[in-house]
Design a protein around this motif. Structure first.
Motif, PDB file in Angstrom:
ATOM      1  N   LYS A  75       0.834  -1.207   0.000  1.00 36.99           N
ATOM      2  CA  LYS A  75       0.000   0.000   0.000  1.00 36.99           C
ATOM      3  C   LYS A  75       0.865   1.253   0.000  1.00 36.99           C
ATOM      4  CE  LYS A  75      -3.870  -2.187   2.345  1.00 36.99           C
ATOM      5  NZ  LYS A  75      -4.671  -2.276   3.562  1.00 36.99           N
ATOM      6  N   PHE A  76       1.959   1.218   0.752  1.00 35.97           N
ATOM      7  CA  PHE A  76       2.860   2.370   0.781  1.00 35.97           C
ATOM      8  C   PHE A  76       3.711   2.451  -0.484  1.00 35.97           C
ATOM      9  CE2 PHE A  76       2.117   1.946   5.414  1.00 35.97           C
ATOM     10  CZ  PHE A  76       1.636   3.219   5.638  1.00 35.97           C
ATOM     11  N   ASP A  78       2.782   1.478  -3.429  1.00 39.75           N
ATOM     12  CA  ASP A  78       1.908   1.944  -4.505  1.00 39.75           C
ATOM     13  C   ASP A  78       1.552   3.419  -4.375  1.00 39.75           C
ATOM     14  OD1 ASP A  78       1.955  -0.569  -5.626  1.00 39.75           O
ATOM     15  OD2 ASP A  78       0.086  -1.222  -4.661  1.00 39.75           O
ATOM     16  N   LYS A  79       1.669   3.970  -3.162  1.00 37.44           N
ATOM     17  CA  LYS A  79       1.365   5.392  -2.928  1.00 37.44           C
ATOM     18  C   LYS A  79       2.533   6.053  -2.207  1.00 37.44           C
ATOM     19  CE  LYS A  79      -3.610   4.802  -2.620  1.00 37.44           C
ATOM     20  NZ  LYS A  79      -4.791   4.964  -1.769  1.00 37.44           N
ATOM     21  N   PRO A  80       3.652   6.263  -2.916  1.00 42.16           N
ATOM     22  CA  PRO A  80       4.827   6.828  -2.237  1.00 42.16           C
ATOM     23  C   PRO A  80       4.600   8.239  -1.696  1.00 42.16           C
ATOM     24  CG  PRO A  80       5.177   6.713  -4.608  1.00 42.16           C
ATOM     25  CD  PRO A  80       3.889   6.009  -4.327  1.00 42.16           C
ATOM     26  N   GLU A  81       3.699   8.994  -2.320  1.00 41.60           N
ATOM     27  CA  GLU A  81       3.445  10.351  -1.810  1.00 41.60           C
ATOM     28  C   GLU A  81       2.827  10.307  -0.422  1.00 41.60           C
ATOM     29  OE1 GLU A  81      -0.063   8.867  -3.963  1.00 41.60           O
ATOM     30  OE2 GLU A  81       1.989   9.111  -4.631  1.00 41.60           O
ATOM     31  N   GLU A  82       2.006   9.299  -0.150  1.00 44.33           N
ATOM     32  CA  GLU A  82       1.427   9.160   1.187  1.00 44.33           C
ATOM     33  C   GLU A  82       2.508   8.796   2.197  1.00 44.33           C
ATOM     34  OE1 GLU A  82      -1.880   6.543   3.613  1.00 44.33           O
ATOM     35  OE2 GLU A  82      -2.174   6.849   1.475  1.00 44.33           O
ATOM     36  N   LEU A  83       3.412   7.916   1.790  1.00 43.20           N
ATOM     37  CA  LEU A  83       4.530   7.533   2.656  1.00 43.20           C
ATOM     38  C   LEU A  83       5.399   8.741   2.979  1.00 43.20           C
ATOM     39  CD1 LEU A  83       6.296   5.255   3.984  1.00 43.20           C
ATOM     40  CD2 LEU A  83       7.562   5.263   1.842  1.00 43.20           C
ATOM     41  N   SER A 161      -0.685   6.134   9.807  1.00 40.28           N
ATOM     42  CA  SER A 161      -1.370   6.709   8.648  1.00 40.28           C
ATOM     43  C   SER A 161      -2.865   6.851   8.922  1.00 40.28           C
ATOM     44  CB  SER A 161      -1.135   5.825   7.422  1.00 40.28           C
ATOM     45  OG  SER A 161      -1.857   6.294   6.330  1.00 40.28           O
ATOM     46  N   ARG A 165      -4.962  10.350   9.182  1.00 40.61           N
ATOM     47  CA  ARG A 165      -6.187  10.617   8.412  1.00 40.61           C
ATOM     48  C   ARG A 165      -7.341  10.984   9.341  1.00 40.61           C
ATOM     49  NH1 ARG A 165      -6.136   5.700   5.581  1.00 40.61           N
ATOM     50  NH2 ARG A 165      -4.158   5.777   4.546  1.00 40.61           N
TER      51      ARG A 165
END
Length: 173
Positions: A75-76, A78-83, A161, A165
């Motif tokens: 999940k991280f 696939d979404k490096p900007e969130e990481l 995370s 949120r």
């Protein structure tokens, strides 16, 4: 207000609670908390590098794995900007907390100095400590063993995370 019996009782209770903790115990607690926060910051910094430096073969291995840590790690990945956002926020909080605790711990030993000079000295001392132990070393170690860091940190990062949120979704009325 000063003659209010409830206020006087509350103040007395707070003073009694405060006298239970010696200055030595408070200093030890601050040092322990500071070290734990530095460990947390090091893990977060290392995890950022570990997640962003894994190769395609390692990603394929994670995709084949049935482990919950592998699915969470993906999940991280696939979404490096969130990481990146999460690790930046977490380390910012950690560094501010460590700096505050460091200033608390060094307040008494440096009390003979001018306050401005004391602040400069505290910054000069804590900055390289944070850079070396919370940024440089963890990132070097994470490059050597990204799989271990990813496996260890994927669940804690997921929890953080979700908490981030939740706080982001709070609305002030």
């Amino acid at each position: 207000m000063e003659n209010d019996p409830y206020t006087q009782e509350t103040v007395a209770d707070l003073q009694a609670i405060g006298s239970c903790f010696s200055t030595d115990a408070a200093l030890i607690a601050a040092i322990v908390a500071g070290v734990l926060l530095m460990i947390a910051a090091a893990l977060v910094s290392g995890s950022k590098v570990a997640f962003l430096s894994i190769n395609t073969q390692q990603i394929r291995t994670l995709r084949k794995s049935k482990k919950i840590t592998a699915r969470t790690a993906l999940k991280f990945i696939d979404k490096p900007e969130e990481l990146l956002a999460l690790t930046s926020v977490l380390n910012c909080i950690n560094y501010v907390a460590v700096a505050i605790l460091f200033m608390y711990v060094t307040r008494q030993p440096l009390s003979f100095l001018n306050p401005a000079l004391c602040l400069v000295l505290q910054v000069v001392i804590i900055t390289p400590i944070l850079l070396v132990f919370c940024e440089v070393m963890p990132k070097m170690l994470a490059r050597q063993n990204p799989d271990g860091i990813i496996g260890f940190m994927s669940i804690p990062l997921l929890i953080m995370s979700k908490m981030r949120r939740s706080f982001s979704n709070l609305q002030l009325d």
